[in-house]
Write a protein that holds these residues in place. Sequence first.
Motif, PDB file in Angstrom:
ATOM      1  N   UNK A  55       0.821  -1.209   0.000  1.00  4.58           N
ATOM      2  CA  UNK A  55       0.000   0.000   0.000  1.00  4.58           C
ATOM      3  C   UNK A  55       0.853   1.256   0.000  1.00  4.58           C
ATOM      4  N   UNK A  56       1.970   1.217   0.749  1.00  2.00           N
ATOM      5  CA  UNK A  56       2.833   2.389   0.864  1.00  2.00           C
ATOM      6  C   UNK A  56       4.012   2.352  -0.114  1.00  2.00           C
ATOM      7  N   UNK A  57       4.050   1.319  -0.961  1.00  2.00           N
ATOM      8  CA  UNK A  57       5.115   1.245  -1.957  1.00  2.00           C
ATOM      9  C   UNK A  57       6.477   0.884  -1.409  1.00  2.00           C
ATOM     10  N   UNK A  58       6.520   0.258  -0.231  1.00  2.00           N
ATOM     11  CA  UNK A  58       7.796  -0.112   0.410  1.00  2.00           C
ATOM     12  C   UNK A  58       8.157  -1.551   0.031  1.00  2.00           C
ATOM     13  N   UNK A  59       8.472  -1.741  -1.227  1.00  2.00           N
ATOM     14  CA  UNK A  59       8.688  -3.095  -1.751  1.00  2.00           C
ATOM     15  C   UNK A  59      10.007  -3.713  -1.278  1.00  2.00           C
ATOM     16  N   UNK A  60      11.017  -2.883  -1.031  1.00  2.00           N
ATOM     17  CA  UNK A  60      12.309  -3.406  -0.578  1.00  2.00           C
ATOM     18  C   UNK A  60      12.181  -4.118   0.765  1.00  2.00           C
ATOM     19  N   UNK A  61      11.298  -3.607   1.632  1.00  2.00           N
ATOM     20  CA  UNK A  61      11.097  -4.231   2.945  1.00  2.00           C
ATOM     21  C   UNK A  61      10.563  -5.654   2.784  1.00  2.00           C
ATOM     22  N   UNK A  62       9.646  -5.834   1.845  1.00  3.32           N
ATOM     23  CA  UNK A  62       9.098  -7.167   1.584  1.00  3.32           C
ATOM     24  C   UNK A  62      10.191  -8.091   1.065  1.00  3.32           C
ATOM     25  N   UNK A  63      11.000  -7.566   0.148  1.00  2.00           N
ATOM     26  CA  UNK A  63      12.058  -8.371  -0.458  1.00  2.00           C
ATOM     27  C   UNK A  63      13.054  -8.847   0.603  1.00  2.00           C
ATOM     28  N   UNK A  64      13.439  -7.965   1.507  1.00  2.00           N
ATOM     29  CA  UNK A  64      14.431  -8.310   2.527  1.00  2.00           C
ATOM     30  C   UNK A  64      13.876  -9.303   3.550  1.00  2.00           C
ATOM     31  N   UNK A  65      12.680  -9.011   4.051  1.00  2.00           N
ATOM     32  CA  UNK A  65      12.128  -9.871   5.096  1.00  2.00           C
ATOM     33  C   UNK A  65      11.745 -11.246   4.558  1.00  2.00           C
ATOM     34  N   UNK A  66      11.294 -11.312   3.311  1.00  2.92           N
ATOM     35  CA  UNK A  66      10.912 -12.610   2.741  1.00  2.92           C
ATOM     36  C   UNK A  66      12.098 -13.559   2.686  1.00  2.92           C
ATOM     37  N   UNK A  67      13.299 -13.020   2.425  1.00  5.65           N
ATOM     38  CA  UNK A  67      14.502 -13.854   2.404  1.00  5.65           C
ATOM     39  C   UNK A  67      14.806 -14.377   3.807  1.00  5.65           C
ATOM     40  N   UNK A  68      14.700 -13.513   4.805  1.00  3.83           N
ATOM     41  CA  UNK A  68      14.952 -13.930   6.190  1.00  3.83           C
ATOM     42  C   UNK A  68      13.982 -15.022   6.619  1.00  3.83           C
ATOM     43  N   UNK A  69      12.702 -14.829   6.316  1.00  2.00           N
ATOM     44  CA  UNK A  69      11.697 -15.821   6.686  1.00  2.00           C
ATOM     45  C   UNK A  69      11.928 -17.133   5.947  1.00  2.00           C
ATOM     46  N   UNK A  70      12.293 -17.048   4.672  1.00  2.00           N
ATOM     47  CA  UNK A  70      12.544 -18.257   3.884  1.00  2.00           C
ATOM     48  C   UNK A  70      13.701 -19.064   4.464  1.00  2.00           C
ATOM     49  N   UNK A  71      14.785 -18.386   4.837  1.00  2.00           N
ATOM     50  CA  UNK A  71      15.940 -19.073   5.414  1.00  2.00           C
ATOM     51  C   UNK A  71      15.596 -19.643   6.797  1.00  2.00           C
ATOM     52  N   UNK A  72      14.796 -18.898   7.560  1.00  2.00           N
ATOM     53  CA  UNK A  72      14.403 -19.389   8.883  1.00  2.00           C
ATOM     54  C   UNK A  72      13.546 -20.635   8.787  1.00  2.00           C
ATOM     55  N   UNK A  73      12.578 -20.622   7.887  1.00  2.00           N
ATOM     56  CA  UNK A  73      11.713 -21.778   7.692  1.00  2.00           C
ATOM     57  C   UNK A  73      12.515 -22.958   7.151  1.00  2.00           C
ATOM     58  N   UNK A  74      13.467 -22.686   6.256  1.00  2.00           N
ATOM     59  CA  UNK A  74      14.314 -23.745   5.712  1.00  2.00           C
ATOM     60  C   UNK A  74      15.132 -24.407   6.822  1.00  2.00           C
ATOM     61  N   UNK A  75      15.628 -23.609   7.748  1.00  3.02           N
ATOM     62  CA  UNK A  75      16.399 -24.152   8.871  1.00  3.02           C
ATOM     63  C   UNK A  75      15.535 -25.053   9.744  1.00  3.02           C
ATOM     64  N   UNK A  76      14.319 -24.601  10.027  1.00  3.32           N
ATOM     65  CA  UNK A  76      13.401 -25.421  10.830  1.00  3.32           C
ATOM     66  C   UNK A  76      13.049 -26.721  10.110  1.00  3.32           C
ATOM     67  N   UNK A  77      12.898 -26.638   8.807  1.00  2.00           N
ATOM     68  CA  UNK A  77      12.599 -27.831   8.012  1.00  2.00           C
ATOM     69  C   UNK A  77      13.743 -28.842   8.091  1.00  2.00           C
ATOM     70  N   UNK A  78      14.974 -28.355   7.983  1.00  2.75           N
ATOM     71  CA  UNK A  78      16.133 -29.244   8.045  1.00  2.75           C
ATOM     72  C   UNK A  78      16.243 -29.906   9.415  1.00  2.75           C
ATOM     73  N   UNK A  79      15.969 -29.133  10.460  1.00  2.49           N
ATOM     74  CA  UNK A  79      15.998 -29.703  11.818  1.00  2.49           C
ATOM     75  C   UNK A  79      14.964 -30.819  11.952  1.00  2.49           C
ATOM     76  N   UNK A  80      13.768 -30.580  11.423  1.00  8.78           N
ATOM     77  CA  UNK A  80      12.712 -31.592  11.471  1.00  8.78           C
ATOM     78  C   UNK A  80      13.118 -32.848  10.705  1.00  8.78           C
ATOM     79  N   UNK A  81      13.698 -32.665   9.515  1.00  6.43           N
ATOM     80  CA  UNK A  81      14.132 -33.816   8.718  1.00  6.43           C
ATOM     81  C   UNK A  81      15.223 -34.606   9.433  1.00  6.43           C
TER      82      UNK A  81
END
Length: 210
Positions: free
Chosen positions: A14-40
């Motif tokens: 809504x506010x056109x702050x697309x860089x914030x989405x880009x940065x946080x999505x990478x952090x969340x993706x890596x965090x979820x990937x780490x949790x997935x590896x621990x589970x496996x």
Amino acid sequence: VSASFIPWAYEKIKHGLFDDIRKLSITLMLGISSLMLILMLLAPEIIYVFAGSDYISSIYVVPPLTMSVFFLFLYEMFSLAEFYYGKTVFVMFASIVAAGLNVLLNFIMIPIFGYYAAGYTTLICYFIYAIAHYILYRMVSRKEMDGVKLFNVKAIVITGIILGAITFLINLIYSYMIIRYAILAAIIVVVIYKRKAIISQIGMLKSKGE
């Protein structure tokens, strides 16, 4: 994660702050990937505790099912633009195709390979589901957002390839407890070392588009 990320991302769009989405999505993706590896890595212990030794062979279904979560997360990200701009017909179409393909693959593969096949058919369908939503997201982006790229696709592809390779490797080392625990320890050490950066990034969810 979605309960916090999605409304936060809507505010950023809504506010056109697309860089914030880009940065946080990478952090969340890596965090979820780490949790997935621990589970496996802990699949044998988890199966033994919750299901008993009679079901220990099902550990080989855990990696593909867990990997499916990665592509489910990608769907959640890619569908942001579709939902924000009300393109829900796209979502329905992709869901019908993925569900139909899942039924078809299970019908063909389970009689041949047994229940193990269900894990891999699920993985294939979620992979296709994520790809379909990426294509739809790019269509919406070009039409509604002047082609703005909300996500770092290169980082997503590299993470997916590495995660897929590790998933395959884990299937081969389940009987080697020392190796599994060494990898697990390495992941935990990295998470602890990067904890400040992770906490800082996740703290962005509180900004609410400001």
